[in-house]
Design a protein around this motif. Structure first.
Motif, PDB file in Angstrom:
ATOM      1  N   ALA A  48      12.006 -12.869 -10.038  1.00 41.55           N
ATOM      2  CA  ALA A  48      10.649 -13.249  -9.629  1.00 41.55           C
ATOM      3  C   ALA A  48       9.626 -12.184  -9.977  1.00 41.55           C
ATOM      4  O   ALA A  48       8.424 -12.472 -10.039  1.00 41.55           O
ATOM      5  CB  ALA A  48      10.612 -13.522  -8.129  1.00 41.55           C
ATOM      6  N   GLY A  49      10.060 -10.961 -10.227  1.00 37.70           N
ATOM      7  CA  GLY A  49       9.147  -9.874 -10.528  1.00 37.70           C
ATOM      8  C   GLY A  49       9.006  -9.568 -12.006  1.00 37.70           C
ATOM      9  O   GLY A  49       8.352  -8.599 -12.381  1.00 37.70           O
ATOM     10  N   ILE A  50       9.614 -10.398 -12.853  1.00 38.92           N
ATOM     11  CA  ILE A  50       9.519 -10.175 -14.297  1.00 38.92           C
ATOM     12  C   ILE A  50       8.200 -10.738 -14.828  1.00 38.92           C
ATOM     13  O   ILE A  50       7.886 -11.913 -14.624  1.00 38.92           O
ATOM     14  CB  ILE A  50      10.706 -10.832 -15.030  1.00 38.92           C
ATOM     15  N   GLY A  51       7.427  -9.916 -15.500  1.00 36.10           N
ATOM     16  CA  GLY A  51       6.222 -10.367 -16.183  1.00 36.10           C
ATOM     17  C   GLY A  51       5.264 -11.153 -15.318  1.00 36.10           C
ATOM     18  O   GLY A  51       4.968 -10.785 -14.180  1.00 36.10           O
ATOM     19  N   ASP A  52       4.795 -12.273 -15.866  1.00 37.30           N
ATOM     20  CA  ASP A  52       3.882 -13.178 -15.171  1.00 37.30           C
ATOM     21  C   ASP A  52       4.475 -14.584 -15.240  1.00 37.30           C
ATOM     22  O   ASP A  52       5.547 -14.782 -15.835  1.00 37.30           O
ATOM     23  CB  ASP A  52       2.484 -13.123 -15.791  1.00 37.30           C
ATOM     24  N   PRO A  53       3.834 -15.599 -14.625  1.00 37.58           N
ATOM     25  CA  PRO A  53       4.421 -16.938 -14.635  1.00 37.58           C
ATOM     26  C   PRO A  53       4.733 -17.482 -16.030  1.00 37.58           C
ATOM     27  O   PRO A  53       5.760 -18.145 -16.225  1.00 37.58           O
ATOM     28  CB  PRO A  53       3.352 -17.788 -13.933  1.00 37.58           C
ATOM     29  N   ALA A  54       3.874 -17.211 -17.000  1.00 43.61           N
ATOM     30  CA  ALA A  54       4.124 -17.698 -18.355  1.00 43.61           C
ATOM     31  C   ALA A  54       5.401 -17.096 -18.933  1.00 43.61           C
ATOM     32  O   ALA A  54       6.208 -17.793 -19.562  1.00 43.61           O
ATOM     33  CB  ALA A  54       2.928 -17.377 -19.258  1.00 43.61           C
ATOM     34  N   VAL A  55       5.595 -15.805 -18.704  1.00 44.56           N
ATOM     35  CA  VAL A  55       6.803 -15.133 -19.177  1.00 44.56           C
ATOM     36  C   VAL A  55       8.025 -15.672 -18.451  1.00 44.56           C
ATOM     37  O   VAL A  55       9.065 -15.961 -19.063  1.00 44.56           O
ATOM     38  CB  VAL A  55       6.679 -13.610 -18.969  1.00 44.56           C
ATOM     39  N   ARG A  56       7.927 -15.832 -17.139  1.00 42.01           N
ATOM     40  CA  ARG A  56       9.087 -16.266 -16.353  1.00 42.01           C
ATOM     41  C   ARG A  56       9.513 -17.694 -16.682  1.00 42.01           C
ATOM     42  O   ARG A  56      10.692 -18.030 -16.527  1.00 42.01           O
ATOM     43  CB  ARG A  56       8.782 -16.129 -14.858  1.00 42.01           C
ATOM     44  N   HIS A  57       8.603 -18.534 -17.129  1.00 43.95           N
ATOM     45  CA  HIS A  57       8.965 -19.916 -17.436  1.00 43.95           C
ATOM     46  C   HIS A  57       9.427 -20.110 -18.877  1.00 43.95           C
ATOM     47  O   HIS A  57       9.826 -21.221 -19.248  1.00 43.95           O
ATOM     48  CB  HIS A  57       7.785 -20.854 -17.137  1.00 43.95           C
ATOM     49  N   ALA A  58       9.379 -19.055 -19.673  1.00 45.45           N
ATOM     50  CA  ALA A  58       9.849 -19.157 -21.052  1.00 45.45           C
ATOM     51  C   ALA A  58      10.973 -18.174 -21.364  1.00 45.45           C
ATOM     52  O   ALA A  58      11.917 -18.503 -22.074  1.00 45.45           O
ATOM     53  CB  ALA A  58       8.693 -18.934 -22.025  1.00 45.45           C
ATOM     54  N   GLY A  59      10.876 -16.958 -20.825  1.00 45.27           N
ATOM     55  CA  GLY A  59      11.892 -15.946 -21.086  1.00 45.27           C
ATOM     56  C   GLY A  59      13.234 -16.327 -20.486  1.00 45.27           C
ATOM     57  O   GLY A  59      13.309 -16.983 -19.449  1.00 45.27           O
ATOM     58  N   THR A  60      14.322 -15.896 -21.134  1.00 42.07           N
ATOM     59  CA  THR A  60      15.669 -16.263 -20.690  1.00 42.07           C
ATOM     60  C   THR A  60      16.496 -15.027 -20.348  1.00 42.07           C
ATOM     61  O   THR A  60      16.279 -13.939 -20.898  1.00 42.07           O
ATOM     62  CB  THR A  60      16.404 -17.050 -21.786  1.00 42.07           C
ATOM     63  N   ILE A  61      17.459 -15.217 -19.478  1.00 41.37           N
ATOM     64  CA  ILE A  61      18.304 -14.101 -19.054  1.00 41.37           C
ATOM     65  C   ILE A  61      19.178 -13.604 -20.202  1.00 41.37           C
ATOM     66  O   ILE A  61      19.351 -12.397 -20.395  1.00 41.37           O
ATOM     67  CB  ILE A  61      19.153 -14.501 -17.825  1.00 41.37           C
ATOM     68  N   GLY A  62      19.705 -14.528 -21.012  1.00 38.78           N
ATOM     69  CA  GLY A  62      20.541 -14.115 -22.133  1.00 38.78           C
ATOM     70  C   GLY A  62      19.759 -13.345 -23.180  1.00 38.78           C
ATOM     71  O   GLY A  62      20.235 -12.348 -23.725  1.00 38.78           O
ATOM     72  N   GLY A  63      18.530 -13.810 -23.445  1.00 42.84           N
ATOM     73  CA  GLY A  63      17.695 -13.112 -24.409  1.00 42.84           C
ATOM     74  C   GLY A  63      17.339 -11.716 -23.951  1.00 42.84           C
ATOM     75  O   GLY A  63      17.329 -10.760 -24.736  1.00 42.84           O
ATOM     76  N   SER A  64      17.055 -11.569 -22.661  1.00 45.60           N
ATOM     77  CA  SER A  64      16.710 -10.260 -22.115  1.00 45.60           C
ATOM     78  C   SER A  64      17.873  -9.282 -22.246  1.00 45.60           C
ATOM     79  O   SER A  64      17.695  -8.133 -22.664  1.00 45.60           O
ATOM     80  CB  SER A  64      16.303 -10.400 -20.642  1.00 45.60           C
ATOM     81  N   LEU A  65      19.067  -9.734 -21.903  1.00 52.25           N
ATOM     82  CA  LEU A  65      20.224  -8.849 -21.972  1.00 52.25           C
ATOM     83  C   LEU A  65      20.584  -8.514 -23.421  1.00 52.25           C
ATOM     84  O   LEU A  65      20.950  -7.381 -23.724  1.00 52.25           O
ATOM     85  CB  LEU A  65      21.417  -9.493 -21.262  1.00 52.25           C
ATOM     86  N   ALA A  66      20.479  -9.489 -24.313  1.00 54.21           N
ATOM     87  CA  ALA A  66      20.812  -9.251 -25.715  1.00 54.21           C
ATOM     88  C   ALA A  66      19.825  -8.293 -26.361  1.00 54.21           C
ATOM     89  O   ALA A  66      20.196  -7.517 -27.255  1.00 54.21           O
ATOM     90  CB  ALA A  66      20.843 -10.578 -26.479  1.00 54.21           C
ATOM     91  N   ASN A  67      18.566  -8.326 -25.919  1.00 53.63           N
ATOM     92  CA  ASN A  67      17.559  -7.419 -26.470  1.00 53.63           C
ATOM     93  C   ASN A  67      17.712  -6.004 -25.921  1.00 53.63           C
ATOM     94  O   ASN A  67      17.456  -5.018 -26.594  1.00 53.63           O
ATOM     95  CB  ASN A  67      16.161  -7.941 -26.157  1.00 53.63           C
ATOM     96  N   ASN A  68      18.136  -5.891 -24.665  1.00 49.01           N
ATOM     97  CA  ASN A  68      18.377  -4.603 -24.001  1.00 49.01           C
ATOM     98  C   ASN A  68      17.196  -3.651 -24.117  1.00 49.01           C
ATOM     99  O   ASN A  68      17.332  -2.492 -24.510  1.00 49.01           O
ATOM    100  CB  ASN A  68      19.647  -3.939 -24.544  1.00 49.01           C
ATOM    101  N   ASP A  69      16.020  -4.163 -23.760  1.00 52.21           N
ATOM    102  CA  ASP A  69      14.852  -3.296 -23.688  1.00 52.21           C
ATOM    103  C   ASP A  69      15.107  -2.225 -22.631  1.00 52.21           C
ATOM    104  O   ASP A  69      15.604  -2.533 -21.545  1.00 52.21           O
ATOM    105  CB  ASP A  69      13.621  -4.129 -23.315  1.00 52.21           C
TER     106      ASP A  69
END
Length: 265
Positions: A96-117
């Motif tokens: 719930a604390g990731i980015g803003d609503p636009a980011v949270r409704h498009a960004g994915t958990i798998g993509g975040s982990l694979a990118n490993n920012d």
């Protein structure tokens, strides 16, 4: 942007075939990293393989003592899942604390982990809870999955399909966000398990997410905010940039660790 071919396969087999047929193909999940890098001419894939249409990569379910989340499940879905809220509210709070609503409704958990920012939130949850990353080729412990800043052990033709999070006795995440990007300048995930306490830190390390032995030992002996006070946090190996130096981030680690423990209490 450079010329590229867009594909939206409806099965993992089709996605893997597309990846193996081109040395320059890239997987698109939420697109919050790949598309900006393409627009800035920092990436020029010949083919973009959009995996969001593959049904079995999406969703949340319970499997014994674990919560299994499909790779293309969005941050908003994790944050709003009754199952996650009941089994691991710290994970829902983190999402719930990731980015803003636009980011949270498009960004994915798998993509975040694979990118490993190095400032992303999910790596701290994966490492703190001792998650397992499931791919098209194997299952990897989170500790073996991350391989330095913006790097993982994923092969070019390997796709994250799901993440298995073990349930903890108690857990919490505390983040000091950059006011502009909402990325973590320091985020601390604390998980109390039957085998002790795990503490994973994001946003601070030069090599990305990491665990802190001193905090884990202190909190395993006494799970209370005051136990954090006596732990020395070294600035060595911590990021130093225009937002804060290593000493500043070291102090934030201590503050965020205390807040995470207080949140559990």
């Amino acid at each position: 942007m450079y010329p590229t071919k867009y594909h939206k396969p409806d099965s993992l087999e089709a996605a893997l075939a597309l990846l193996s047929s081109s040395e320059e193909a890239k997987v698109l999940a939420g697109g919050h990293t790949l598309l900006p890098t393409m627009k800035n001419h920092l990436a020029a894939p010949s083919d973009v393989v959009d995996i969001r249409g593959i049904a079995n990569l999406h969703g949340i379910c319970e499997d014994g003592d674990s919560i299994v989340i499909g790779a293309t499940t969005t941050h908003a879905e994790v944050a709003g899942s009754e199952l996650v809220l009941a089994a691991c509210p710290a994970l829902a709070c983190l999402a719930a604390g990731i980015g803003d609503p636009a980011v949270r409704h498009a960004g994915t958990i798998g993509g975040s982990l694979a990118n490993n920012d190095p400032a992303a939130d999910y790596p701290a949850a994966a490492l703190g809870l001792g998650a397992t990353i499931v791919t098209t080729q194997r299952e990897l412990a989170a500790a073996d999955f991350f391989d330095g800043m913006f790097a993982t052990v994923l092969e070019e033709d390997e796709i994250v399909t799901a993440i298995r999070f073990p349930k903890a006795e108690a857990a919490a995440y505390a983040k000091f966000p950059n006011p502009a990007s909402r990325y973590a300048m320091v985020g601390v995930f604390v998980a109390k398990r039957s085998d002790g306490v795990r503490v994973a830190i994001t946003g601070a390390g030069e090599d990305g997410v990491f665990r802190h032995d001193g905090l884990e030992a202190a909190l395993s002996a006494n799970f209370a905010p005051e136990a954090v006070t006596g732990v020395a946090i070294s600035p060595d190996g911590l990021l130093s940039d225009l937002h804060g130096d290593g000493e500043y981030r070291a102090n934030l680690i201590s503050v965020m660790a205390k807040r995470a423990v207080q949140a559990v209490a």
